[in-house]
Design a protein around this motif. Structure first.
Motif, PDB file in Angstrom:
ATOM      1  N   THR A   2       0.829  -1.197   0.000  1.00  0.00           N
ATOM      2  CA  THR A   2       0.000   0.000   0.000  1.00  0.00           C
ATOM      3  C   THR A   2       0.869   1.256   0.000  1.00  0.00           C
ATOM      4  OG1 THR A   2      -1.756  -1.114   1.147  1.00  0.00           O
ATOM      5  CG2 THR A   2      -1.739   1.263   1.318  1.00  0.00           C
ATOM      6  N   LEU A   3       0.456   2.228  -0.788  1.00  0.00           N
ATOM      7  CA  LEU A   3       1.205   3.478  -0.900  1.00  0.00           C
ATOM      8  C   LEU A   3       0.719   4.450   0.161  1.00  0.00           C
ATOM      9  CD1 LEU A   3       3.169   3.925  -3.299  1.00  0.00           C
ATOM     10  CD2 LEU A   3       1.436   5.399  -4.279  1.00  0.00           C
ATOM     11  N   PHE A 147     -12.921   0.624  16.709  1.00  0.00           N
ATOM     12  CA  PHE A 147     -13.497   1.118  15.449  1.00  0.00           C
ATOM     13  C   PHE A 147     -13.058   0.230  14.289  1.00  0.00           C
ATOM     14  CE2 PHE A 147     -13.717   4.848  18.116  1.00  0.00           C
ATOM     15  CZ  PHE A 147     -14.980   5.340  17.810  1.00  0.00           C
ATOM     16  N   VAL A 148     -13.953   0.101  13.323  1.00  0.00           N
ATOM     17  CA  VAL A 148     -13.607  -0.603  12.086  1.00  0.00           C
ATOM     18  C   VAL A 148     -13.612   0.412  10.949  1.00  0.00           C
ATOM     19  CG1 VAL A 148     -14.165  -2.498  10.514  1.00  0.00           C
ATOM     20  CG2 VAL A 148     -14.711  -2.705  12.957  1.00  0.00           C
ATOM     21  N   VAL A 149     -12.603   0.288  10.085  1.00  0.00           N
ATOM     22  CA  VAL A 149     -12.490   1.154   8.906  1.00  0.00           C
ATOM     23  C   VAL A 149     -12.085   0.273   7.720  1.00  0.00           C
ATOM     24  CG1 VAL A 149     -11.836   3.248  10.182  1.00  0.00           C
ATOM     25  CG2 VAL A 149     -10.056   1.642   9.474  1.00  0.00           C
ATOM     26  N   THR A 150     -11.977   0.877   6.552  1.00  0.00           N
ATOM     27  CA  THR A 150     -11.507   0.105   5.395  1.00  0.00           C
ATOM     28  C   THR A 150      -9.974   0.193   5.290  1.00  0.00           C
ATOM     29  OG1 THR A 150     -12.134   2.028   4.085  1.00  0.00           O
ATOM     30  CG2 THR A 150     -13.588   0.103   3.980  1.00  0.00           C
ATOM     31  N   GLU A 151      -9.408  -0.746   4.510  1.00  0.00           N
ATOM     32  CA  GLU A 151      -7.950  -0.959   4.545  1.00  0.00           C
ATOM     33  C   GLU A 151      -7.109   0.234   4.105  1.00  0.00           C
ATOM     34  OE1 GLU A 151      -7.337  -4.544   2.293  1.00  0.00           O
ATOM     35  OE2 GLU A 151      -7.575  -5.809   4.077  1.00  0.00           O
ATOM     36  N   THR A 152      -7.641   1.050   3.179  1.00  0.00           N
ATOM     37  CA  THR A 152      -6.860   2.195   2.716  1.00  0.00           C
ATOM     38  C   THR A 152      -7.594   3.495   3.069  1.00  0.00           C
ATOM     39  OG1 THR A 152      -6.130   0.743   0.932  1.00  0.00           O
ATOM     40  CG2 THR A 152      -5.458   3.018   0.741  1.00  0.00           C
ATOM     41  N   ALA A 153      -8.326   3.454   4.167  1.00  0.00           N
ATOM     42  CA  ALA A 153      -9.102   4.641   4.561  1.00  0.00           C
ATOM     43  C   ALA A 153      -8.183   5.784   4.968  1.00  0.00           C
ATOM     44  CB  ALA A 153     -10.019   4.289   5.726  1.00  0.00           C
ATOM     45  N   TYR A 154      -8.661   7.006   4.716  1.00  0.00           N
ATOM     46  CA  TYR A 154      -8.041   8.213   5.265  1.00  0.00           C
ATOM     47  C   TYR A 154      -9.158   9.051   5.871  1.00  0.00           C
ATOM     48  CZ  TYR A 154      -5.557  12.544   5.952  1.00  0.00           C
ATOM     49  OH  TYR A 154      -5.000  13.659   6.542  1.00  0.00           O
ATOM     50  N   GLY A 229      -9.932   3.822  -3.397  1.00  0.00           N
ATOM     51  CA  GLY A 229      -9.928   3.618  -4.841  1.00  0.00           C
ATOM     52  C   GLY A 229     -11.248   3.943  -5.523  1.00  0.00           C
ATOM     53  N   ILE A 230     -12.246   4.442  -4.781  1.00  0.00           N
ATOM     54  CA  ILE A 230     -13.552   4.904  -5.313  1.00  0.00           C
ATOM     55  C   ILE A 230     -14.458   3.716  -5.708  1.00  0.00           C
ATOM     56  CG2 ILE A 230     -14.730   6.398  -7.010  1.00  0.00           C
ATOM     57  CD1 ILE A 230     -11.751   7.726  -7.180  1.00  0.00           C
ATOM     58  N   TYR A 231     -15.386   3.426  -4.832  1.00  0.00           N
ATOM     59  CA  TYR A 231     -16.332   2.328  -5.081  1.00  0.00           C
ATOM     60  C   TYR A 231     -17.751   2.807  -4.815  1.00  0.00           C
ATOM     61  CZ  TYR A 231     -11.946  -0.069  -4.948  1.00  0.00           C
ATOM     62  OH  TYR A 231     -10.657  -0.415  -5.212  1.00  0.00           O
ATOM     63  N   ALA A 232     -18.570   2.814  -5.848  1.00  0.00           N
ATOM     64  CA  ALA A 232     -19.934   3.342  -5.721  1.00  0.00           C
ATOM     65  C   ALA A 232     -20.995   2.283  -5.988  1.00  0.00           C
ATOM     66  CB  ALA A 232     -20.117   4.496  -6.708  1.00  0.00           C
ATOM     67  N   ASP A 233     -20.625   1.206  -6.648  1.00  0.00           N
ATOM     68  CA  ASP A 233     -21.632   0.254  -7.142  1.00  0.00           C
ATOM     69  C   ASP A 233     -21.483  -1.135  -6.551  1.00  0.00           C
ATOM     70  OD1 ASP A 233     -23.076   1.958  -8.757  1.00  0.00           O
ATOM     71  OD2 ASP A 233     -21.624   1.791 -10.382  1.00  0.00           O
ATOM     72  N   PRO A 234     -22.562  -1.898  -6.483  1.00  0.00           N
ATOM     73  CA  PRO A 234     -23.926  -1.494  -6.836  1.00  0.00           C
ATOM     74  C   PRO A 234     -24.542  -0.638  -5.733  1.00  0.00           C
ATOM     75  CG  PRO A 234     -23.926  -3.730  -5.996  1.00  0.00           C
ATOM     76  CD  PRO A 234     -22.492  -3.300  -6.040  1.00  0.00           C
ATOM     77  N   PRO A 235     -25.436   0.303  -6.116  1.00  0.00           N
ATOM     78  CA  PRO A 235     -26.083   1.105  -5.086  1.00  0.00           C
ATOM     79  C   PRO A 235     -26.728   0.182  -4.056  1.00  0.00           C
ATOM     80  CG  PRO A 235     -26.670   1.910  -7.268  1.00  0.00           C
ATOM     81  CD  PRO A 235     -25.914   0.627  -7.475  1.00  0.00           C
ATOM     82  N   GLY A 236     -26.620   0.534  -2.800  1.00  0.00           N
ATOM     83  CA  GLY A 236     -27.231  -0.279  -1.735  1.00  0.00           C
ATOM     84  C   GLY A 236     -26.273  -1.236  -1.071  1.00  0.00           C
ATOM     85  N   PHE A 237     -25.028  -1.349  -1.565  1.00  0.00           N
ATOM     86  CA  PHE A 237     -24.150  -2.405  -1.028  1.00  0.00           C
ATOM     87  C   PHE A 237     -23.733  -2.176   0.425  1.00  0.00           C
ATOM     88  CE2 PHE A 237     -20.512   0.089  -2.898  1.00  0.00           C
ATOM     89  CZ  PHE A 237     -19.781   0.242  -1.724  1.00  0.00           C
ATOM     90  N   ALA A 408      -5.388   7.602  -6.408  1.00  0.00           N
ATOM     91  CA  ALA A 408      -5.903   7.053  -5.149  1.00  0.00           C
ATOM     92  C   ALA A 408      -5.726   5.541  -5.173  1.00  0.00           C
ATOM     93  CB  ALA A 408      -7.384   7.398  -4.996  1.00  0.00           C
ATOM     94  N   GLY A 409      -6.172   4.904  -4.085  1.00  0.00           N
ATOM     95  CA  GLY A 409      -6.162   3.445  -4.016  1.00  0.00           C
ATOM     96  C   GLY A 409      -4.903   2.898  -3.399  1.00  0.00           C
ATOM     97  N   PRO A 410      -4.945   1.626  -2.978  1.00  0.00           N
ATOM     98  CA  PRO A 410      -3.801   1.035  -2.270  1.00  0.00           C
ATOM     99  C   PRO A 410      -2.533   0.985  -3.101  1.00  0.00           C
ATOM    100  CG  PRO A 410      -5.480  -0.627  -2.780  1.00  0.00           C
ATOM    101  CD  PRO A 410      -6.081   0.703  -3.091  1.00  0.00           C
ATOM    102  N   PHE A 411      -2.667   0.940  -4.427  1.00  0.00           N
ATOM    103  CA  PHE A 411      -1.476   0.821  -5.278  1.00  0.00           C
ATOM    104  C   PHE A 411      -1.111   2.151  -5.943  1.00  0.00           C
ATOM    105  CE2 PHE A 411      -4.256  -2.932  -5.611  1.00  0.00           C
ATOM    106  CZ  PHE A 411      -3.503  -3.812  -4.852  1.00  0.00           C
ATOM    107  N   GLY A 412      -1.957   3.157  -5.798  1.00  0.00           N
ATOM    108  CA  GLY A 412      -1.709   4.453  -6.444  1.00  0.00           C
ATOM    109  C   GLY A 412      -1.868   4.385  -7.957  1.00  0.00           C
ATOM    110  N   ASN A 413      -2.624   3.382  -8.439  1.00  0.00           N
ATOM    111  CA  ASN A 413      -2.782   3.228  -9.895  1.00  0.00           C
ATOM    112  C   ASN A 413      -4.136   3.726 -10.391  1.00  0.00           C
ATOM    113  OD1 ASN A 413      -4.240   1.100  -8.628  1.00  0.00           O
ATOM    114  ND2 ASN A 413      -4.282  -0.013 -10.573  1.00  0.00           N
TER     115      ASN A 413
END
Ligand SMILES: Cc1ncc(COP(=O)(O)O)c(C=O)c1O
Length: 444
Positions: A2-3, A147-154, A229-237, A408-413
């Motif tokens: 992770t970067l 607290f729980v967060v996501t792996e590459t959260a800021y 890394g930007i995740y929007a779909d599917p709505p409702g997840f 953005a994202g864990p790899f910066g790609n």
């Protein structure tokens, strides 16, 4: 690997491209004053002098299309925001321990945009302060520390908030009261049921916290998962996950610093896309269009319990000038149809990027909502191997073509496509054509 978030597109003097004498002089002054804390973008840092709408003007005369900034969300130096701030600054600027009108008009208008259960608003100056306060509200309410967060959260930069920001400490062990779960990434972890998988990961993490003795206070999530890394779909997840949070007696803290204020186009807040109701909503960046403003919307019972125990005061949060800026931002979003624009232009932009992806195998995925779009570069399309080097070249190659953008994202790609909301179709075309031109210039 992770970067680290500040490492992305960071200017490195050792790898610096040749710069002109004026830039060199500024770099030297900066090195002397800021020392190693200085962080700059680009192989050749840009010296800015002014900005307007979706454009920024550099000292060398170059005009850049801003595809990066969500702080000047209603447009750089929006005349009505500037005027409202200047007018108020000339009349009265104090803190919230006196009575004055405009902050309550602001609070009423903002609360009207939130679910009814979020009855109160606390005003701060930054996203960090908002999240810091949210952590205190949640630990006070639940009696848990975990607290729980996501792996590459800021989520920000104070000690408590850095502890829940894994992207600020890659390779280091998280504090004992924090657990990180994988981002809801259907591209790299294909699944038939993203919502159930995400909820199962969360459930496991909460069990771990409870067995460790830390207890469970809450789940903090940026509802567009920007640094992940930007995740929007599917709505409702997010629905199953939020049920899990509540089943375990914790609070769901929606960090709306990135997606809030109309950016995702579906609704004023990112969490609306998922049909979930947070217990606490934190906000910042776009709220004052550059004036430092943050806020926490919270359930009445959670706030009552906190104020019974400690209470809260923030010297600058909610000042008359902040309220004036905030009101002008709400006016601009409503009067200029910026949320609708985010949806309309965002859909158009994603369509064009997906067309480009069909021609360019190095584009592995295009995803997002409204004017928050992620574009992943891969070196082997079948294996989906992250190509951070290409992202870095693209960022600098686009800068040479008059466009500002980041990763953005864990790899910066993953290109983080997040322009001010008045972004037009014409701006989108300019950006996509420049990206195509850059990719055409890359060796096959
Ligand atoms: C999702 C998220 N939350 C919180 C913050 C912190 O906001 P600030 O820098 O205003 O303290 C950021 C900043 O990038 C962010 O992206």
């Amino acid at each position: 690997m992770t970067l680290e978030i500040l490492a992305m597109n960071r200017f490195d003097p050792a790898r610096a491209a040749a710069v002109d004498a004026e830039t060199k002089a500024l770099l030297d002054r900066r090195a002397r004053t800021f020392g190693p804390a200085s962080v700059l973008f680009y192989e050749r840092p840009v010296h800015m002098v002014s900005a307007e709408g979706v454009f920024m003007q550099a000292a060398d005369g170059t005009r850049y299309l801003d595809v990066y900034n969500n702080v000047p969300s209603v447009g750089h130096c929006h005349p009505k925001v500037v005027e409202a701030m200047a007018r108020q600054a000339a009349v009265l600027n104090i803190h919230t321990r006196y009575l004055y009108d405009n902050v309550h008009t602001y609070a009423e208008r903002l609360l009207a945009k939130l679910p009814e259960s979020l009855a109160h608003l606390m005003l701060t100056c930054t996203g960090t302060e908002s999240n810091d306060l949210a952590l205190r509200l949640a630990t006070n309410w639940t009696g848990g520390e975990g607290f729980v967060v996501t792996e590459t959260a800021y989520h920000g930069n104070s000690a408590a908030v850095t502890a829940i920001s894994p992207s600020s400490m890659p390779g280091r062990t998280l504090p004992a009261h924090v657990r990180a779960i994988p981002a809801p990434d259907a591209y790299r972890r294909p699944t038939n049921d993203l919502s159930a998988d995400f909820a199962a990961d969360l459930d496991r993490a909460i069990h771990e916290l409870k067995t460790s003795g830390a207890g469970f206070a809450g789940f903090v999530a940026d509802s567009i998962f920007s640094s992940d890394g930007i995740y929007a779909d599917p709505p409702g997840f997010m629905q199953d996950a939020i049920e899990v949070v509540h089943r375990h007696g914790g609070l769901f803290i929606a960090d709306e610093v990135q997606p809030g204020f109309g950016r995702t186009g579906d609704g004023f807040w990112g969490f609306e896309r998922h049909g979930v109701v947070p217990d606490i909503v934190t906000m910042g960046k776009p709220m004052g269009n550059g004036y430092p403003m943050g806020g926490v919307a919270v359930r009445a019972d959670v706030l009552q319990s906190f104020c019974d125990a400690v209470g809260y005061f923030n010297t600058f949060g909610g000042s008359p000038v902040a309220a004036a800026a905030g009101l002008a931002v709400l006016d601009a979003i409503e009067d200029e149809g910026l949320m609708e624009n985010a949806k309309e232009v965002g859909t158009y932009l994603m369509g064009r990027l997906r067309d480009l992806a069909r021609l360019r195998p190095s584009i592995g995925d295009v995803r997002g909502a409204g004017l928050f779009v992620g574009l992943e570069f891969v070196s082997e399309p079948e294996a989906r191997t992250p190509d951070a080097a290409l992202a870095r070249r693209a960022i600098n190659g686009l800068r040479d073509r008059g466009i500002l953008i980041g990763a953005a994202g864990p790899f910066g790609n993953t290109l983080k496509i997040r322009p001010p909301l008045p972004f037009s179709r014409e701006n989108a075309d300019f950006f996509v054509d420049a990206l195509d031109d850059f990719l055409a210039s890359e060796p096959a």
